[in-house]
Write an enzyme that holds these catalytic residues in place. Structure first.
Site, mmCIF file in Angstrom:
data_model
loop_
_atom_site.group_PDB
_atom_site.id
_atom_site.type_symbol
_atom_site.label_atom_id
_atom_site.label_comp_id
_atom_site.label_asym_id
_atom_site.label_seq_id
_atom_site.Cartn_x
_atom_site.Cartn_y
_atom_site.Cartn_z
ATOM 1 N N LYS A 52 0.881 -1.167 0.000
ATOM 2 C CA LYS A 52 0.000 0.000 0.000
ATOM 3 C C LYS A 52 0.914 1.211 0.000
ATOM 4 O O LYS A 52 1.543 1.525 1.012
ATOM 5 C CB LYS A 52 -0.909 0.001 1.236
ATOM 6 C CG LYS A 52 -1.782 1.235 1.318
ATOM 7 C CD LYS A 52 -2.563 1.325 2.613
ATOM 8 C CE LYS A 52 -3.077 2.734 2.799
ATOM 9 N NZ LYS A 52 -3.786 2.927 4.064
ATOM 10 N N GLY A 83 -10.786 7.919 5.324
ATOM 11 C CA GLY A 83 -11.808 8.947 5.484
ATOM 12 C C GLY A 83 -13.198 8.444 5.800
ATOM 13 O O GLY A 83 -14.102 9.238 6.033
#
Lengths: 253, 65
Positions: free
Chosen positions: A93, A182
Site C-alpha cells: 500500500k 476517510g
C-alpha cells in the site's frame, strides 16, 4: 468483485490494525467482521514486533504492508523493499504523503515510487486522490489497482467528492479500486460499494469506536450490502413522485 | 566505531552489519534493515562492512492503517 493482482477476496472489507484498545479487541474485530485484508507497517524495533506479527499471522488474512509516514519516493521505496522482505509479499500500500495536515498524497512522488516499485516486481496499491489524470498515469506506471481516498485519513467524513469518485469509477471500469481512508460510518462504506468500488479500507472508524468489534461487523455488513446493491442495478433517482401502488382499481369514495 | 542506530548514537565493535546487530541483541530478531537510507537485504548483512558515522535502521512489524 474485481481481482486484486489475481487474488479474489472473500470480503470487500480491508481493515487497519492500529489504534485498537488492545490486541484482543483487534483480533475479535477481524474475526467478527471477516475482513479479508489487514494493513500493517514497519517501525523501529522496540521489542513488540514479534508478538504483533504472530497475532496478524494467526488471523489467516491477506497482509498489505503500507509505507505510511513517507514523504518522499525514496523513503517509500526503501520502506517497501524492507516490507517485502519482512512480510514476504509483493503487495504494497504505497503512501507518499504531501502534507502533514491533510495527509494527502503527493502525486508526483507517488508516481515516481509506483514506477520504480512496479518495475521491481511489486504489486502496488497506490493511495491516491480521485484525480483521473493521475489515475491514468499510475496505471501507465504499472499499478493494476487504485486506492482513491474517500476523505483525509482519520477524518471520518465519508466520500468527500462523490462526483469525482463516480467519474473515476466510470473512467476505468476494469481496474480494481479500493476506497481508502476517510470513512467514518458503515453508510459511507455502503455508499462506496454502491458506486461500484471493489472494497473499502478503514481503520480509525472501527478502532476508535466505543465498541470496535460491533463496528467492524457493521462495516462488513454495510460493505456487503452495498456490493450486492451495485450488482442488483439500482433505480435512477427522479425529482417527482411516482405512485408505487396501482392507481387503476382504486375505490371511488 | 560510532554509528547511529534507529536515530540514537551507538558504539559498536563489529565490522559488519550482522555483527553489529548481534552485539545489539538482535541476532535472532525478525527485523528489516536499511543502511544510510537504502534497503539492506538480510542476506547481505554478513558481508556489508560498517563505517564510522553510518546510519542503520532496524525495523519490525507494527500496527498500521
Amino acid at each position: 468483485m474485481r481481482k486484486f493482482y489475481g487474488v479474489s477476496l472473500d470480503s470487500p472489507l480491508m481493515l487497519g490494525t492500529a489504534q485498537y484498545p488492545s490486541p484482543a479487541v483487534l483480533e475479535a474485530a477481524f474475526r467478527r467482521s471477516g475482513a479479508s485484508v489487514a494493513t500493517v507497517s514497519l517501525r523501529r524495533e522496540g521489542g513488540q514486533g514479534q508478538a504483533f506479527w504472530d497475532i496478524i499471522r494467526g488471523l489467516g488474512v491477506h497482509v498489505l504492508p503500507n509505507t505510511a509516514g513517507c514523504y518522499s519516493a525514496r523513503e517509500a521505496i526503501t520502506t517497501a523493499q524492507m516490507a517485502r522482505e519482512m512480510f514476504e509479499t509483493n503487495w504494497i500500500k504505497l503512501e507518499v504523503i504531501g502534507h502533514a495536515d491533510t495527509l494527502q498524497p503527493d502525486p508526483f512522488g507517488l508516481l515516481d515510487a509506483t514506477e520504480a516499485l512496479a518495475a521491481d516486481g511489486f504489486e502496488v496499491f497506490p493511495y491516491t486522490t480521485e484525480d483521473q489524470i493521475l489515475a491514468a498515469r499510475l496505471l501507465d506506471a504499472g499499478a493494476q489497482v487504485l486506492m482513491p481516498w474517500g476523505a483525509p485519513i482519520g477524518s471520518g467524513l465519508g466520500l468527500n467528492n462523490r462526483y469525482g469518485l463516480k467519474t473515476l469509477r466510470a473512467a476505468f471500469p476494469d481496474v480494481p479500486m479500493v476506497i481508502d481512508a476517510g470513512l467514518g460510518l458503515p453508510s459511507h462504506a455502503a455508499d462506496a460499494m454502491e458506486l461500484g468500488f471493489d472494497a473499502v479500507l478503514l481503520n480509525t472508524a472501527v478502532a476508535q469506536a466505543g465498541d470496535p468489534v460491533a463496528m467492524a461487523q457493521a462495516f462488513a455488513m454495510a460493505a456487503r450490502a452495498g456490493a450486492l446493491a451495485c450488482t442488483a442495478d439500482p433505480m435512477e433517482p427522479r425529482d417527482m413522485a411516482t405512485p408505487s401502488t396501482p392507481v387503476i382499481g382504486k375505490a371511488w369514495l | 566505531m560510532k554509528i547511529e542506530v534507529n536515530g540514537a548514537a551507538q558504539q559498536v565493535t563489529g565490522a559488519t552489519v550482522a555483527e553489529a546487530l548481534a552485539e545489539l541483541g538482535w541476532e535472532k530478531a525478525r527485523v528489516a534493515t536499511a543502511l544510510n537510507g537504502d534497503f539492506l537485504p538480510k542476506a547481505a548483512r554478513a558481508t556489508t562492512p560498517l563505517r564510522d558515522g553510518d546510519r542503520l535502521e532496524v525495523l519490525a512489524p507494527m500496527q498500521g492503517g
